[in-house]
Design a protein around this motif. Sequence first.
Motif, PDB file in Angstrom:
ATOM      1  N   PRO A  98       1.781   2.873  -8.404  1.00 36.05           N
ATOM      2  CA  PRO A  98       0.720   3.023  -9.404  1.00 36.05           C
ATOM      3  C   PRO A  98       1.264   2.856 -10.820  1.00 36.05           C
ATOM      4  O   PRO A  98       2.276   3.458 -11.191  1.00 36.05           O
ATOM      5  CB  PRO A  98       0.208   4.442  -9.161  1.00 36.05           C
ATOM      6  CG  PRO A  98       0.501   4.702  -7.711  1.00 36.05           C
ATOM      7  CD  PRO A  98       1.807   4.012  -7.454  1.00 36.05           C
ATOM      8  N   THR A 153      -9.499  -9.261  -8.342  1.00 34.18           N
ATOM      9  CA  THR A 153      -8.216  -8.582  -8.511  1.00 34.18           C
ATOM     10  C   THR A 153      -7.046  -9.546  -8.454  1.00 34.18           C
ATOM     11  O   THR A 153      -5.917  -9.169  -8.792  1.00 34.18           O
ATOM     12  CB  THR A 153      -8.018  -7.485  -7.445  1.00 34.18           C
ATOM     13  OG1 THR A 153      -7.928  -8.082  -6.148  1.00 34.18           O
ATOM     14  CG2 THR A 153      -9.168  -6.490  -7.474  1.00 34.18           C
ATOM     15  N   GLU A 203       0.813  -1.210   0.000  1.00 34.78           N
ATOM     16  CA  GLU A 203       0.000   0.000   0.000  1.00 34.78           C
ATOM     17  C   GLU A 203       0.851   1.266   0.000  1.00 34.78           C
ATOM     18  O   GLU A 203       0.329   2.368  -0.017  1.00 34.78           O
ATOM     19  CB  GLU A 203      -0.917   0.019   1.226  1.00 34.78           C
ATOM     20  CG  GLU A 203      -1.977  -1.062   1.182  1.00 34.78           C
ATOM     21  CD  GLU A 203      -2.917  -0.960   2.356  1.00 34.78           C
ATOM     22  OE1 GLU A 203      -3.998  -1.548   2.284  1.00 34.78           O
ATOM     23  OE2 GLU A 203      -2.585  -0.288   3.337  1.00 34.78           O
ATOM     24  N   THR A 222      -1.477   4.508  -1.494  1.00 34.69           N
ATOM     25  CA  THR A 222      -2.560   4.201  -2.408  1.00 34.69           C
ATOM     26  C   THR A 222      -3.404   3.081  -1.844  1.00 34.69           C
ATOM     27  O   THR A 222      -2.930   2.285  -1.041  1.00 34.69           O
ATOM     28  CB  THR A 222      -2.015   3.785  -3.785  1.00 34.69           C
ATOM     29  OG1 THR A 222      -1.205   2.616  -3.617  1.00 34.69           O
ATOM     30  CG2 THR A 222      -1.185   4.886  -4.407  1.00 34.69           C
ATOM     31  N   THR A 223      -4.643   3.008  -2.256  1.00 40.24           N
ATOM     32  CA  THR A 223      -5.535   1.957  -1.787  1.00 40.24           C
ATOM     33  C   THR A 223      -6.258   1.343  -2.966  1.00 40.24           C
ATOM     34  O   THR A 223      -6.392   1.946  -4.023  1.00 40.24           O
ATOM     35  CB  THR A 223      -6.570   2.517  -0.790  1.00 40.24           C
ATOM     36  OG1 THR A 223      -7.297   3.565  -1.423  1.00 40.24           O
ATOM     37  CG2 THR A 223      -5.885   3.046   0.460  1.00 40.24           C
ATOM     38  N   MET A 224      -6.738   0.116  -2.755  1.00 36.66           N
ATOM     39  CA  MET A 224      -7.505  -0.561  -3.786  1.00 36.66           C
ATOM     40  C   MET A 224      -8.876   0.107  -3.929  1.00 36.66           C
ATOM     41  O   MET A 224      -9.502   0.467  -2.937  1.00 36.66           O
ATOM     42  CB  MET A 224      -7.683  -2.034  -3.413  1.00 36.66           C
ATOM     43  CG  MET A 224      -6.381  -2.792  -3.228  1.00 36.66           C
ATOM     44  SD  MET A 224      -5.520  -3.083  -4.767  1.00 36.66           S
ATOM     45  CE  MET A 224      -6.583  -4.342  -5.479  1.00 36.66           C
ATOM     46  N   THR A 225      -9.345   0.255  -5.182  1.00 33.60           N
ATOM     47  CA  THR A 225     -10.635   0.898  -5.406  1.00 33.60           C
ATOM     48  C   THR A 225     -11.625  -0.009  -6.123  1.00 33.60           C
ATOM     49  O   THR A 225     -12.757   0.393  -6.358  1.00 33.60           O
ATOM     50  CB  THR A 225     -10.459   2.182  -6.233  1.00 33.60           C
ATOM     51  OG1 THR A 225      -9.846   1.848  -7.488  1.00 33.60           O
ATOM     52  CG2 THR A 225      -9.581   3.190  -5.498  1.00 33.60           C
ATOM     53  N   PHE A 226     -11.218  -1.236  -6.471  1.00 34.91           N
ATOM     54  CA  PHE A 226     -12.088  -2.131  -7.214  1.00 34.91           C
ATOM     55  C   PHE A 226     -13.305  -2.525  -6.380  1.00 34.91           C
ATOM     56  O   PHE A 226     -13.187  -2.879  -5.210  1.00 34.91           O
ATOM     57  CB  PHE A 226     -11.325  -3.398  -7.617  1.00 34.91           C
ATOM     58  CG  PHE A 226     -12.196  -4.446  -8.254  1.00 34.91           C
ATOM     59  CD1 PHE A 226     -12.569  -4.333  -9.582  1.00 34.91           C
ATOM     60  CD2 PHE A 226     -12.657  -5.531  -7.524  1.00 34.91           C
ATOM     61  CE1 PHE A 226     -13.380  -5.290 -10.171  1.00 34.91           C
ATOM     62  CE2 PHE A 226     -13.463  -6.489  -8.095  1.00 34.91           C
ATOM     63  CZ  PHE A 226     -13.829  -6.373  -9.430  1.00 34.91           C
ATOM     64  N   GLU A 227     -14.482  -2.466  -7.003  1.00 36.55           N
ATOM     65  CA  GLU A 227     -15.716  -2.900  -6.370  1.00 36.55           C
ATOM     66  C   GLU A 227     -16.345  -4.000  -7.235  1.00 36.55           C
ATOM     67  O   GLU A 227     -16.633  -3.773  -8.408  1.00 36.55           O
ATOM     68  CB  GLU A 227     -16.705  -1.734  -6.229  1.00 36.55           C
ATOM     69  CG  GLU A 227     -16.292  -0.684  -5.212  1.00 36.55           C
ATOM     70  CD  GLU A 227     -16.384  -1.186  -3.782  1.00 36.55           C
ATOM     71  OE1 GLU A 227     -17.106  -2.179  -3.552  1.00 36.55           O
ATOM     72  OE2 GLU A 227     -15.740  -0.580  -2.908  1.00 36.55           O
TER      73      GLU A 227
END
Length: 319
Positions: free
Chosen positions: A289, A172, A69, A81-86
């Motif tokens: 990223p 992911t 992270e 940074t963080t994961m944004t996948f939904e």
Amino acid sequence: MIINGKEEDVATPITVAELVEQRGLRADRVAVELNGEIVPRASVRRRSSRAPTRWKSSRSCRAAEHSSETNHTNGNENTRTTMTFEPSASQAQIDARQHAFDNQPDPTTLVSREEIRAALLDRHTAATQDKLDAAHVAICGCGGLGSTIAVALTRIGVGHLHLIDFDRVDMTNLNRQQYFLKDLGQYKTEALRSNLRQINPFIDITIDTVKVTDENVPTLFDNEDIICEAFDVPENKTMLVNAVLENLPDKKLVSASGMAGFRSSNLVNTRRVSKNFYFCGDGETAPVPGAGLMAPRVGVVACHEANMITRLILGEEDA
């Protein structure tokens, strides 16, 4: 002594535990090299009989301090940074995945033990295959590293695998891990065992869907000759390395760090850190990223680990 890349004098005998306290270091992230040997963090003391010793954080544990992270490029930390996948699958799609997982063909109806063995002997010879058949290997973590290592060892017929992970497969993971759409939502240990059986249903596969801790390391690996560290989380990597070195010093241990992005594969290497401890990777490249954990480079490091494990099984101890 080298601490965080800076050489400092330590004039008196000191244990690693004392060093951790004095310097405010995280005890669960510390391992040291003593005259080229990785040694347990709680049991090292400089002796007057030794020549002056250079102490340093091990390369793998230094690299492990950068979590997935935290952006890290050439030693400079940037923003977190963080994961944004939904997930967006419908219930019908989720049900279809479960149906596909539950209704895979029985691989023992597709091939016989004798046919698989004959094919392996044709490639490897009996002398080599007999050693592979007898080997017991534990794989800690069934993600990008662990699942790829498990596939490689299954394909060459390593006879006994012990898969350990507590997590489930999610979308992911599919950019680098050896799973399929039908596996989404399943425990990684169960999904990976199922996939490996489609390669060779006669491999002995044991699974433990648990989290590896300092407390269970001494008993979790009773039957294994070789322990493979294949975790994603840096702190877990360091914990396992330290726990094995302290509690199971006679076991062979293969670990990895530094595999993110798409830097040159030629930066990846395997080295023998101490008598029973081997390290694979470039030792420094963490996700950023645009250059996160990706199948090609993770696979390169995983195959370094798998090849080192194969060499150990076959009696080759040099990296």
